[in-house]
Design a protein around this motif. Structure first.
Motif, PDB file in Angstrom:
ATOM      1  N   GLY A 148       5.804  51.974 -48.509  1.00  0.00           N
ATOM      2  CA  GLY A 148       6.673  52.987 -47.939  1.00  0.00           C
ATOM      3  C   GLY A 148       5.951  54.314 -47.872  1.00  0.00           C
ATOM      4  N   THR A 149       6.685  55.384 -47.720  1.00  0.00           N
ATOM      5  CA  THR A 149       6.070  56.704 -47.705  1.00  0.00           C
ATOM      6  C   THR A 149       5.414  56.974 -49.062  1.00  0.00           C
ATOM      7  N   PRO A 150       4.426  57.873 -49.097  1.00  0.00           N
ATOM      8  CA  PRO A 150       3.829  58.205 -50.398  1.00  0.00           C
ATOM      9  C   PRO A 150       4.859  58.651 -51.427  1.00  0.00           C
ATOM     10  N   GLU A 151       5.868  59.401 -50.980  1.00  0.00           N
ATOM     11  CA  GLU A 151       6.913  59.850 -51.918  1.00  0.00           C
ATOM     12  C   GLU A 151       7.671  58.656 -52.495  1.00  0.00           C
ATOM     13  N   ARG A 152       8.009  57.709 -51.629  1.00  0.00           N
ATOM     14  CA  ARG A 152       8.714  56.505 -52.086  1.00  0.00           C
ATOM     15  C   ARG A 152       7.826  55.706 -53.040  1.00  0.00           C
ATOM     16  N   CYS A 153       6.539  55.634 -52.733  1.00  0.00           N
ATOM     17  CA  CYS A 153       5.622  54.878 -53.595  1.00  0.00           C
ATOM     18  C   CYS A 153       5.508  55.528 -54.971  1.00  0.00           C
ATOM     19  N   ARG A 154       5.398  56.848 -55.009  1.00  0.00           N
ATOM     20  CA  ARG A 154       5.306  57.515 -56.312  1.00  0.00           C
ATOM     21  C   ARG A 154       6.567  57.297 -57.133  1.00  0.00           C
ATOM     22  N   ALA A 155       7.711  57.312 -56.458  1.00  0.00           N
ATOM     23  CA  ALA A 155       8.968  57.059 -57.179  1.00  0.00           C
ATOM     24  C   ALA A 155       9.002  55.641 -57.735  1.00  0.00           C
ATOM     25  N   ARG A 156       8.503  54.698 -56.967  1.00  0.00           N
ATOM     26  CA  ARG A 156       8.482  53.307 -57.436  1.00  0.00           C
ATOM     27  C   ARG A 156       7.505  53.141 -58.602  1.00  0.00           C
ATOM     28  N   ILE A 157       6.365  53.801 -58.537  1.00  0.00           N
ATOM     29  CA  ILE A 157       5.407  53.750 -59.648  1.00  0.00           C
ATOM     30  C   ILE A 157       6.051  54.320 -60.908  1.00  0.00           C
ATOM     31  N   GLN A 158       6.843  55.366 -60.753  1.00  0.00           N
ATOM     32  CA  GLN A 158       7.535  55.934 -61.903  1.00  0.00           C
ATOM     33  C   GLN A 158       8.493  54.929 -62.529  1.00  0.00           C
ATOM     34  N   MET A 177       5.989  63.707 -61.675  1.00  0.00           N
ATOM     35  CA  MET A 177       5.964  62.477 -62.456  1.00  0.00           C
ATOM     36  C   MET A 177       5.403  62.701 -63.862  1.00  0.00           C
ATOM     37  N   THR A 178       5.146  63.938 -64.211  1.00  0.00           N
ATOM     38  CA  THR A 178       4.604  64.215 -65.524  1.00  0.00           C
ATOM     39  C   THR A 178       5.619  63.885 -66.606  1.00  0.00           C
ATOM     40  N   THR A 179       5.159  63.256 -67.680  1.00  0.00           N
ATOM     41  CA  THR A 179       6.050  62.939 -68.786  1.00  0.00           C
ATOM     42  C   THR A 179       5.719  63.760 -70.032  1.00  0.00           C
ATOM     43  N   GLU A 180       4.424  63.854 -70.355  1.00  0.00           N
ATOM     44  CA  GLU A 180       4.006  64.608 -71.524  1.00  0.00           C
ATOM     45  C   GLU A 180       2.513  64.822 -71.408  1.00  0.00           C
ATOM     46  N   ASN A 181       1.919  65.492 -72.407  1.00  0.00           N
ATOM     47  CA  ASN A 181       0.497  65.801 -72.345  1.00  0.00           C
ATOM     48  C   ASN A 181      -0.358  64.549 -72.279  1.00  0.00           C
ATOM     49  N   ALA A 182       0.142  63.448 -72.821  1.00  0.00           N
ATOM     50  CA  ALA A 182      -0.645  62.215 -72.848  1.00  0.00           C
ATOM     51  C   ALA A 182      -0.488  61.410 -71.559  1.00  0.00           C
ATOM     52  N   TYR A 183       0.177  61.967 -70.576  1.00  0.00           N
ATOM     53  CA  TYR A 183       0.435  61.238 -69.337  1.00  0.00           C
ATOM     54  C   TYR A 183      -0.869  60.782 -68.697  1.00  0.00           C
ATOM     55  N   ARG A 184      -0.879  59.527 -68.258  1.00  0.00           N
ATOM     56  CA  ARG A 184      -2.066  58.961 -67.617  1.00  0.00           C
ATOM     57  C   ARG A 184      -1.675  58.314 -66.298  1.00  0.00           C
ATOM     58  N   TYR A 185      -2.629  58.348 -65.361  1.00  0.00           N
ATOM     59  CA  TYR A 185      -2.365  57.843 -64.019  1.00  0.00           C
ATOM     60  C   TYR A 185      -3.703  57.374 -63.464  1.00  0.00           C
ATOM     61  N   GLY A 186      -3.822  56.077 -63.229  1.00  0.00           N
ATOM     62  CA  GLY A 186      -5.130  55.519 -62.916  1.00  0.00           C
ATOM     63  C   GLY A 186      -5.243  54.968 -61.512  1.00  0.00           C
ATOM     64  N   ILE A 187      -6.479  54.660 -61.139  1.00  0.00           N
ATOM     65  CA  ILE A 187      -6.773  54.049 -59.853  1.00  0.00           C
ATOM     66  C   ILE A 187      -7.831  52.972 -60.065  1.00  0.00           C
ATOM     67  N   THR A 188      -7.781  51.967 -59.203  1.00  0.00           N
ATOM     68  CA  THR A 188      -8.697  50.839 -59.294  1.00  0.00           C
ATOM     69  C   THR A 188      -9.969  51.122 -58.503  1.00  0.00           C
ATOM     70  N   VAL A 189     -11.120  50.815 -59.102  1.00  0.00           N
ATOM     71  CA  VAL A 189     -12.404  50.856 -58.406  1.00  0.00           C
ATOM     72  C   VAL A 189     -13.013  49.461 -58.440  1.00  0.00           C
ATOM     73  N   PRO A 190     -13.949  49.152 -57.536  1.00  0.00           N
ATOM     74  CA  PRO A 190     -14.577  50.084 -56.598  1.00  0.00           C
ATOM     75  C   PRO A 190     -13.678  50.419 -55.418  1.00  0.00           C
ATOM     76  N   LEU A 191     -13.889  51.626 -54.884  1.00  0.00           N
ATOM     77  CA  LEU A 191     -13.210  52.057 -53.682  1.00  0.00           C
ATOM     78  C   LEU A 191     -13.946  51.512 -52.468  1.00  0.00           C
ATOM     79  N   ASN A 192     -13.309  51.597 -51.320  1.00  0.00           N
ATOM     80  CA  ASN A 192     -13.903  51.072 -50.090  1.00  0.00           C
ATOM     81  C   ASN A 192     -14.940  52.047 -49.551  1.00  0.00           C
ATOM     82  N   ALA A 193     -16.007  52.211 -50.326  1.00  0.00           N
ATOM     83  CA  ALA A 193     -17.106  53.113 -49.972  1.00  0.00           C
ATOM     84  C   ALA A 193     -18.324  52.669 -50.772  1.00  0.00           C
TER      85      ALA A 193
END
Length: 326
Positions: free
Chosen positions: A282-292, A1-17
Motif C-alpha cells: 500500500g502507500t508508504p504511510e499504510r506500510c509504516r502503520a502495518r509495520i507498527q 513510530m518511535t516507542t522509546e530510546n531503544a527503538y530499532r528499525y532495520g532493513i535487509t541487505v544486500p540492496l539492489n545495487a
C-alpha cells in the motif's frame, strides 16, 4: 513510530545495487532513521560480507545475520566469522543462526539436512563455549569438536539469536538463545509465537523480517505476493509452520496443485487475503502503520525486506519512503 530510546528499525541487505555502493547507501539509510542492517543469505551474497561493509560505513549502525546456517559452515569457521564482525563492530553485532531449508542445505550445499533442531541447539552451545576463549573439546549430539580455541576473542561476544518457526525451535530460541528471528508471518501470528520465546526468560529479542512493497497497486502486489508465497510456503519447513499456525485448510488447494505440477493453478489458488496477511503493501504511510502492528504484537526489531517491482528503480527510493517518522 518511535516507542522509546531503544527503538530499532532495520532493513535487509544486500540492496539492489553493487556492493561497492553500499557504504553510501548505508549512510543514507542511517540518516533517514534506520538503526539496523540485517543480512539475508540465500542465493546472492553471503551473510557476513555486506555486514562488514556496513560496519565500516557507519560507526553506529547495528548489524545482524538473518540467518547463517550451521550446515553450510563448520562450527569453528562460523565462530571465527562471527568473532571477526564482533571485533569490527563491538556491541553492535547479533549472530542469527538457523537451520535454513533442505533446498539450501542439500541441493545447493551438498550437506545432509538432518535433525535441524538438534544441530541448531548444538551449534548455539558450541558458540557459547567458543566465545569464552576456552579450548572446546566436546562430543555434541550432531557433531564433535576437538581442541578448538578461538584465539581472537571479541571484547563483547555477539548475542546469539535463533531462527525459529514452530514451538520447539521457538522455545530453544528463548531458553538457550538471546531471542528469535521470525519471518513469513502476520502481526496476529507474532502473538502466537512470542510467548514460546518469552518462556525462556524476559528481555528476549524478537526480530521479524517483514516483506514490504510500498506501492498502492493491489493487483500488481498480489501477483508478486502469490509468486513469493508459492516459492516459500511449498518448502516443507514453511508448510509445516503454516499448518501449525492454522492455515492448513486455506493453503491445501495451493499445495495440492503444486504437488501435482500445476504451477499456474497453484498461483491462482493463493487467496488475496493470504497475500494481504503476509506481505505489507500500500502507500508508504499504510506500510509504516502495518509495520507498527508487528511491533505492537511483540516484535522488538522490525526488519524491512523491500520489494520493488521496478527493474531500474533507485535502490534507496522505496526504502527511504518506509523510513521511520520521528
Amino acid at each position: 513510530m518511535t516507542t522509546e530510546n531503544a527503538y530499532r528499525y532495520g532493513i535487509t541487505v544486500p540492496l539492489n545495487a553493487p556492493l561497492g555502493e553500499h557504504p553510501r547507501l548505508v549512510r543514507e539509510l542511517v540518516a533517514a532513521g534506520y538503526t539496523d542492517i540485517w543480512s539475508a543469505e540465500v542465493d546472492g551474497l553471503d551473510g557476513f560480507t555486506p555486514l562488514t561493509v556496513a560496519a565500516l560505513a557507519d560507526p553506529s549502525v547495528r548489524l545482524g545475520t538473518a540467518i547463517v546456517s550451521p550446515y553450510t559452515r563448520g562450527p569453528a569457521t562460523l565462530a571465527m566469522s562471527a568473532a571477526a564482525l564482533a571485533e569490527l563492530a563491538p556491541g553492535r553485532f547479533q549472530l542469527g543462526v538457523g537451520s535454513a531449508s533442505q533446498l539450501i542445505v542439500e541441493s545447493w550445499n551438498a550437506a545432509e539436512f538432518d535433525r535441524p533442531y538438534h544441530r541448531v541447539r548444538d551449534t548455539v552451545r558450541f558458540l557459547r563455549a567458543a566465545f569464552t576463549g576456552e579450548k572446546v573439546t566436546e562430543q555434541y549430539e550432531t557433531f564433535s569438536v576437538r581442541g578448538f580455541r578461538l584465539t581472537r576473542v571479541p571484547q563483547e561476544p555477539p548475542q546469539i539469536l535463533v531462527a525459529a518457526l514452530r514451538e520447539g525451535m521457538l522455545k530453544l530460541a528463548g531458553r538457550e538463545g538471546d531471542g528469535a528471528i521470525v519471518n513469513w508471518l502476520s502481526p496476529d501470528d507474532v502473538r502466537t509465537v512470542v510467548p514460546y520465546v518469552h518462556a525462556g526468560g524476559p528481555g528476549k529479542e524478537i526480530v521479524a523480517r517483514i516483506f514490504v512493497c510500498p506501492f498502492d497497486d493491489p493487483v500488481l502486489v498480489r501477483s508478486i505476493g502469490r509468486r513469493m508465497i508459492t516459492s516459500y510456503l511449498n518448502v516443507p519447513v514453511y508448510a509445516e509452520f503454516h499448518r501449525w499456525l492454522g492455515r492448513g485448510e486455506i493453503l491445501k488447494p495451493m499445495w495440492d496443485a503444486w504437488a501435482a505440477g500445476d504451477r499456474k493453478k497453484a498461483l491462482e489458488l493463493v487467496p488475496d487475503e493470504l497475500v494481504d496477511d503476509l506481505v505489507v503493501h500500500g502507500t508508504p504511510e499504510r506500510c509504516r502503520a502495518r509495520i507498527q502492528e508487528y511491533v505492537d504484537a511483540g516484535v522488538t526489531v522490525p526488519v524491512v525486506a523491500v520489494i520493488d517491482p521496478r527493474p531500474d528503480a533507485d535502490p534507496l527510493e522505496a526504502a527511504l519512503s518506509l523510513a521511520p517518522r520521528h
